[in-house]
Enzyme design. Sequence first.
Site, short mmCIF file in Angstrom:
data_model
loop_
_atom_site.label_atom_id
_atom_site.label_comp_id
_atom_site.label_asym_id
_atom_site.label_seq_id
_atom_site.Cartn_x
_atom_site.Cartn_y
_atom_site.Cartn_z
N SER A 134 88.06 47.18 48.67
CA SER A 134 88.66 45.86 48.49
C SER A 134 90.07 45.70 49.04
CB SER A 134 88.66 45.47 47.01
OG SER A 134 89.48 46.32 46.26
N LYS A 181 92.44 41.07 39.06
CA LYS A 181 93.38 41.27 40.15
C LYS A 181 94.43 40.15 40.22
CE LYS A 181 90.45 44.23 42.92
NZ LYS A 181 89.86 44.55 44.23
#
Length: 362
Positions: free
Chosen positions: A255, A300
């Site tokens: 990611s 996140k």
Amino acid sequence: MPRRTATMLASLLMLIALLCAGVLIPVPYAEMSPGPTVNTLGEHGGEPVLQISGRKTYPTTGHLNMTTVRVTGSQYRMNLVEAVWGWLAHDNLVVPHSTLYPDDKSPDELNQETAEEFSQSQESAKVAALKQLDIPVGTRVVVSSVVKGSPAEGTLHAGDVIKAVDGTEIKQPGDVAKLVTRHKPGEKVTFRVVPVKEAAAAEKEKRQPKTEDTVTLVTNKAPDDNRAIVGIQAGTDHTFPFTINIKLADVGGPSAGLMFALGIVDKLTPDDLAGGKFIAGTGTIDDDGKVGPIGGIEMKTVGARSKGARYFLTPKDNCAAAAKDTPSGLTLIKVDTIKDALQSLEKLRKGDTAGLPQCKAG
């Protein structure tokens, strides 16, 4: 003993028993929470995250932070109290244990998988960044993996560069299987390869390989049909005109690809992409600069905002989920390619926040 006192004592003992049970009884869940966030333009563990040599680099300001998710370990078993606490906590997410740790994979296999994904994300970030800057990137066909117990085991190795099979030059991974399967099981097939150590040394020193090996193998029959096989998987590797190293330990998964790519572009151009602003983000990236979705987007964005981020580069396919509960003070910017991200960063530098493609709840 008065009835009321006895009732209260019984209730207290019941409560204690329930609490003990909640602490002692494991439940099949795992927890996700905001993890560390690292500036790709800065340092981590005392050394620069992005290290480029052999090419002119430029000063950068601000932040282009990659973000992570912290998860409970594969061997850890939450108890009922922890699960309930996690469900009630706003910034955490409790999910079935099998979601993060499938039963058909061992902890070592999962760790190896995430490490390989992280390594591949770094490779793709380099390729995407250099392509965006029109800097040529070389490609070569390599041995990606060797099957245990196959004819190739001990003779060919992961990372060996495949130059030719039976004298025919190899231009793409599919060529290898085509040439091997021209044979019948039990026949010999000849490979011309650059050994992985020599290939790595040549790449590091930016020179042509000095040695090549000729390897002859006897083919086996494929377990599912009569094809001839030698037990390798061919893949593509890249060569770069200068050295780019990404130094970041204890991180896995794909990611961070987008943010690594942007950091590389920033260091190789005089534009100063972040322009002194605190920008974070996430997203996988492929060799052509396409940005893909990731897991744990809600964790996140929370982690990024808590460290001071004001803008968050969000993969298009994660926008709806991220926009449902955006942390206060954080602007979600939708991106689908590295080019989209660069255009949005240019708008931020110019102060054109109204022109940003922002994420909206679905």
